[in-house]
Design a protein around this motif. Structure first.
Motif, mmCIF file in Angstrom:
data_model
loop_
_atom_site.group_PDB
_atom_site.id
_atom_site.type_symbol
_atom_site.label_atom_id
_atom_site.label_comp_id
_atom_site.label_asym_id
_atom_site.label_seq_id
_atom_site.Cartn_x
_atom_site.Cartn_y
_atom_site.Cartn_z
ATOM 1 N N LYS A 88 6.233 5.665 3.064
ATOM 2 C CA LYS A 88 4.690 5.940 3.500
ATOM 3 C C LYS A 88 3.784 4.966 2.759
ATOM 4 O O LYS A 88 4.001 4.754 1.776
ATOM 5 C CB LYS A 88 4.632 7.206 3.198
ATOM 6 N N ARG A 89 2.965 4.421 3.801
ATOM 7 C CA ARG A 89 1.927 3.315 3.263
ATOM 8 C C ARG A 89 0.580 3.942 3.723
ATOM 9 O O ARG A 89 0.172 4.409 4.847
ATOM 10 C CB ARG A 89 2.386 2.077 3.565
ATOM 11 N N SER A 90 -0.377 3.561 3.145
ATOM 12 C CA SER A 90 -1.926 3.877 3.401
ATOM 13 C C SER A 90 -2.431 2.693 4.436
ATOM 14 O O SER A 90 -2.059 1.386 4.018
ATOM 15 C CB SER A 90 -2.909 3.902 2.366
ATOM 16 N N SER B 271 -10.650 5.146 -1.124
ATOM 17 C CA SER B 271 -9.323 5.089 -1.894
ATOM 18 C C SER B 271 -9.502 5.911 -3.062
ATOM 19 O O SER B 271 -8.419 5.976 -3.912
ATOM 20 C CB SER B 271 -8.751 3.862 -1.869
ATOM 21 N N GLY C 70 -7.413 3.380 3.965
ATOM 22 C CA GLY C 70 -7.182 4.562 3.611
ATOM 23 C C GLY C 70 -7.543 5.869 4.527
ATOM 24 O O GLY C 70 -7.339 6.858 4.352
ATOM 25 N N ALA D 288 -1.971 5.945 -6.634
ATOM 26 C CA ALA D 288 -1.137 6.766 -5.774
ATOM 27 C C ALA D 288 -0.259 7.351 -6.540
ATOM 28 O O ALA D 288 0.684 8.338 -5.839
ATOM 29 C CB ALA D 288 -0.639 5.787 -4.459
ATOM 30 N N PHE E 140 -2.169 6.968 7.464
ATOM 31 C CA PHE E 140 -0.825 6.722 6.948
ATOM 32 C C PHE E 140 0.248 6.193 7.974
ATOM 33 O O PHE E 140 0.250 6.653 9.174
ATOM 34 C CB PHE E 140 -0.245 7.910 6.145
ATOM 35 N N VAL F 262 2.341 4.699 -0.883
ATOM 36 C CA VAL F 262 1.634 5.758 -1.760
ATOM 37 C C VAL F 262 2.687 6.940 -1.988
ATOM 38 O O VAL F 262 2.491 7.861 -2.797
ATOM 39 C CB VAL F 262 0.727 6.533 -0.652
ATOM 40 N N LYS G 81 0.052 1.186 -4.324
ATOM 41 C CA LYS G 81 -1.409 1.543 -4.118
ATOM 42 C C LYS G 81 -1.804 2.014 -5.263
ATOM 43 O O LYS G 81 -1.253 2.960 -6.038
ATOM 44 C CB LYS G 81 -1.556 2.344 -2.881
ATOM 45 N N ASN H 258 0.797 -1.184 0.057
ATOM 46 C CA ASN H 258 -0.005 0.096 0.144
ATOM 47 C C ASN H 258 0.729 1.109 -0.140
ATOM 48 O O ASN H 258 0.302 2.227 0.812
ATOM 49 C CB ASN H 258 -1.132 0.134 1.229
#
Length: 322
Positions: free
Chosen positions: A133-135, A280, A139, A160, A142, A121, A157, A119
């Motif tokens: 950085k990920r969701s 999302s 959503g 993104a 972060f 982003v 993702k 995920n």
């Protein structure tokens, strides 16, 4: 050295999510000086289509055309990608987050001893270590994840990444893989796929209706707008539960989770279970006659009005423009 991108395809076409993964890898290579972007494609797909991956930023595509790989057997795909990873001397694999991508990435991480982040982003922050950085929480938030392994797998993702489209055609090379019988210990005996011109999980635009449509006899209005926009059709859970629409169109936390560029909600109040399946989306447009409908709080654009008046006028205006 190179960054390797695992490509998914269907119906003879590379999936848009995989092109986004290539674009991400292209930007990552520029940032980290990891060399060129090399994609790997498995199974039956034309070389001309694979060459078009270059527009998103790939310099080369390795094509393992073994027919046994066309079925999408997860262990076999993981083994093939691991061999491509070694061949190009990569330290990073980039792929799209998807049902197939998630399964392949998990097995690949073990094979190449890589840290896996899903995920994703944004491009990683390499100022102090390797922070990604990920969701998380469908959503709603972060998280920053530190990757401390030398080898890394990043699952991107959907929507993104800005899709790069100005690259030159990629060169396509035949890639021979060595696959053991154990790679095919599991077999896909049949596949059932929802029918329709555009399927929800792949759609870039989704038009959904709720109980505000008053009955299945009014769904032609939804379908007409979807046809104009080149969109897939969806619905809320109550609509599928009472049999107005098939269950495979149910969008939400307990149905199909979507992440299109544009999500249009018509006559849907916006219960939290529905929002969890659509938040999302890049842009959300809500049409509802109730100005207090919760969905308006999540919308990028909202129209307060009777759907039976608004949607036909909107459709006619779009036809005139498109």
């Amino acid at each position: 050295m190179a960054i390797l991108v695992y490509i998914e395809h269907a119906g003879g076409k590379v999936k848009k999510t995989s092109l986004e993964a290539v674009s991400f890898a292209n930007a990552l290579a520029a940032k980290t000086n990891e060399g060129e972007v090399v994609a790997v494609a498995l199974g039956a797909i034309g070389d001309d289509e694979l060459a078009s991956v270059g527009s998103a930023g790939a310099a080369k595509v390795l094509h393992a055309a073994d027919d046994r790989l066309s079925a999408g057997v997860i262990q076999a795909h993981a083994s093939a990608v691991a061999q491509a990873f070694e061949k190009v001397g990569a330290k990073t694999v980039v792929l799209a987050k998807s049902s197939l991508g998630d399964a392949v990435a998990a097995r690949l991480a073990i094979k190449i001893k890589a840290g896996l982040v899903s995920n994703v982003v944004e491009l990683p922050d390499t100022n102090s270590g390797y922070q990604v950085k990920r969701s998380i929480y469908t959503g709603k938030a972060f998280a920053m994840t530190a990757v401390e392994t030398e080898n890394k797998i990043l699952a991107i993702k959907k929507n993104a990444v800005d899709l790069k489209t100005d690259g030159a055609p990629a060169s396509v090379e035949s890639f021979e893989v060595s696959l053991a019988d154990s790679d095919f210990a599991s077999k896909i005996t049949s596949t059932e796929q929802a029918t329709g011109e555009i399927l929800l999980p792949e759609a870039d635009i989704v038009v959904s209706g709720g109980r505000g449509m008053k009955g299945p006899e009014n769904w032609g209005m939804i379908e007409d707008l979807a046809k104009t926009l080149g969109a897939a059709t969806g619905c809320s859970k109550p609509v599928s539960d009472i049999g107005w629409r098939p269950h495979h169109e149910h969008v939400g936390q307990t149905g199909v989770k979507v992440a299109p560029t544009l999500y249009v909600a018509i006559g849907i109040s916006g219960a939290i279970q529905h929002l969890a399946g659509v938040n999302s989306s890049k842009y959300i447009v809500v049409i509802n006659k109730d100005p207090e409908a919760p969905f308006f709080k999540a919308a990028d654009y909202g129209i307060v009005g009777d759907a039976f008046e608004v949607v036909p006028k909107l459709n006619e205006a779009l036809k005139a423009e498109l």
